[in-house]
Design a protein around this motif. Structure first.
Motif, PDB file in Angstrom:
ATOM      1  N   CYS A 113       0.823  -1.211   0.000  1.00 40.71           N
ATOM      2  CA  CYS A 113       0.000   0.000   0.000  1.00 40.71           C
ATOM      3  C   CYS A 113       0.857   1.261   0.000  1.00 40.71           C
ATOM      4  O   CYS A 113       0.501   2.261  -0.632  1.00 40.71           O
ATOM      5  CB  CYS A 113      -0.944   0.000   1.202  1.00 40.71           C
ATOM      6  SG  CYS A 113      -2.232  -1.264   1.119  1.00 40.71           S
ATOM      7  N   SER A 117       0.428   4.010  -2.940  1.00 41.79           N
ATOM      8  CA  SER A 117      -0.202   5.314  -2.693  1.00 41.79           C
ATOM      9  C   SER A 117       0.749   6.353  -2.103  1.00 41.79           C
ATOM     10  O   SER A 117       0.557   7.550  -2.295  1.00 41.79           O
ATOM     11  CB  SER A 117      -1.398   5.144  -1.752  1.00 41.79           C
ATOM     12  OG  SER A 117      -0.945   4.757  -0.457  1.00 41.79           O
ATOM     13  N   GLU A 160      -7.284   1.348   2.700  1.00 40.03           N
ATOM     14  CA  GLU A 160      -6.477   0.967   1.546  1.00 40.03           C
ATOM     15  C   GLU A 160      -6.330  -0.545   1.593  1.00 40.03           C
ATOM     16  O   GLU A 160      -5.733  -1.096   2.520  1.00 40.03           O
ATOM     17  CB  GLU A 160      -5.106   1.638   1.616  1.00 40.03           C
ATOM     18  CG  GLU A 160      -4.227   1.403   0.409  1.00 40.03           C
ATOM     19  CD  GLU A 160      -4.592   2.265  -0.792  1.00 40.03           C
ATOM     20  OE1 GLU A 160      -4.136   1.935  -1.912  1.00 40.03           O
ATOM     21  OE2 GLU A 160      -5.339   3.240  -0.609  1.00 40.03           O
ATOM     22  N   ARG A 165      -9.795   0.376  -2.861  1.00 39.57           N
ATOM     23  CA  ARG A 165      -9.741   1.505  -1.928  1.00 39.57           C
ATOM     24  C   ARG A 165     -11.169   1.814  -1.495  1.00 39.57           C
ATOM     25  O   ARG A 165     -12.083   1.819  -2.318  1.00 39.57           O
ATOM     26  CB  ARG A 165      -9.117   2.735  -2.579  1.00 39.57           C
ATOM     27  CG  ARG A 165      -7.650   2.600  -2.889  1.00 39.57           C
ATOM     28  CD  ARG A 165      -7.077   3.934  -3.375  1.00 39.57           C
ATOM     29  NE  ARG A 165      -5.640   3.821  -3.584  1.00 39.57           N
ATOM     30  CZ  ARG A 165      -5.075   3.612  -4.765  1.00 39.57           C
ATOM     31  NH1 ARG A 165      -5.834   3.492  -5.844  1.00 39.57           N
ATOM     32  NH2 ARG A 165      -3.764   3.523  -4.870  1.00 39.57           N
TER      33      ARG A 165
END
Length: 276
Positions: A113, A117, A160, A165
């Motif tokens: 994750c 992101s 997440e 998401r």
């Protein structure tokens, strides 16, 4: 905006987002499923089978050396060792047998994750799993539909996940309850926060449970306490109870599931009365 109301693998396009609707945005296929992979599922189940065997097997080399030098004390040591191994196995099985493997899982999910992101909150976020009701008693390699890192703030719930998401604004949160179940064949209780959110396709239920428990948090009582705390935290921001939600079918439980009745204090004060 992308949204799915049943599973994070399907995608439906919607023109404009709304602050009172929850959104689930699937991860691109090339990046999805890196954590809950087939390899992970096989590893998890192999460990559940091998750990009891390894506990017993760990006594063999020690006893062999002791027996070589002192046969009589070795017999006493064998008896004591077997009792200790039995106690450890019972405690491990009745508390949370997935614990050692899930510590690996949370590190893998954080890594995936964060690289995807780059958000800083991921470093300290707790890990939850989404397990639909139909999977509570299912015989599968992995019952979780998705595993997610969760952040609850005044702005809403952000998660997440490995497959999607999730964004649940306060106005989309219809109901928050807790349930404890013990599926057939399972010797330890499972505790869930039952989160109901409003989506563009109607209300959707998300049974969530912590899966990143530390060694001192494995007992059923402590896991249940953490579940109650998460539910209380979410109730504190929920503002979507203006929509009456009634779905008797979603509240029914298979006969082989043992369900702990909900305490009065666990009912979401923000939720409207259910249709009967």
């Amino acid at each position: 905006m992308q949204h799915t109301a049943t599973a994070p693998h399907a995608t439906t396009q919607h023109a404009t987002p709304s602050h009172h609707l929850a959104t689930i945005t699937p991860i691109a296929d090339r990046d999805a499923g890196q954590v809950l992979s087939l390899g992970w599922k096989l590893f998890l189940n192999a460990c559940l089978l091998l750990i009891p065997t390894l506990l017993v097997g760990s006594l063999i080399p020690v006893l062999g050396v002791v027996f070589w030098f002192a046969p009589v004390p070795a017999l006493w040591l064998l008896g004591i060792g077997l009792v200790l191994v039995l106690v450890v196995q019972v405690r491990w099985a009745t508390a949370y047998p997935e614990w050692p493997m899930n510590r690996v899982l949370v590190r893998r999910l954080r890594s995936v994750c964060k690289s995807r992101s780059g958000q800083s909150w991921i470093d300290n976020a707790r890990l939850v799993e989404w397990v639909p009701r139909e999977n509570w008693a299912a015989s599968k390699l992995e019952t979780a539909e998705d595993v997610m890192l969760i952040r609850v703030s005044d702005d809403g719930i952000e998660m997440e996940g490995d497959f999607a998401r999730y964004w649940f604004p306060p106005e989309s949160i219809i109901d928050v309850e807790t349930e404890s179940v013990r599926p057939a064949g399972c010797v330890h209780a499972l505790h869930y926060v039952i989160l109901v959110v409003r989506t563009s396709d109607g209300p959707q239920e998300f049974p969530l449970s912590y899966r990143d428990l530390g060694l001192g948090q494995l007992s059923s009582t402590r896991r249940y306490r953490q579940t109650i705390e998460l539910a209380h935290q979410i109730r504190g921001i929920a503002r979507g109870g203006d929509l009456t939600y009634g779905d008797p079918a979603a509240r029914s439980h298979p006969a082989h599931l043992q369900v702990r009745p909900r305490a009065r204090s666990q009912v979401n004060p923000y939720a409207a009365p259910r249709a009967v």
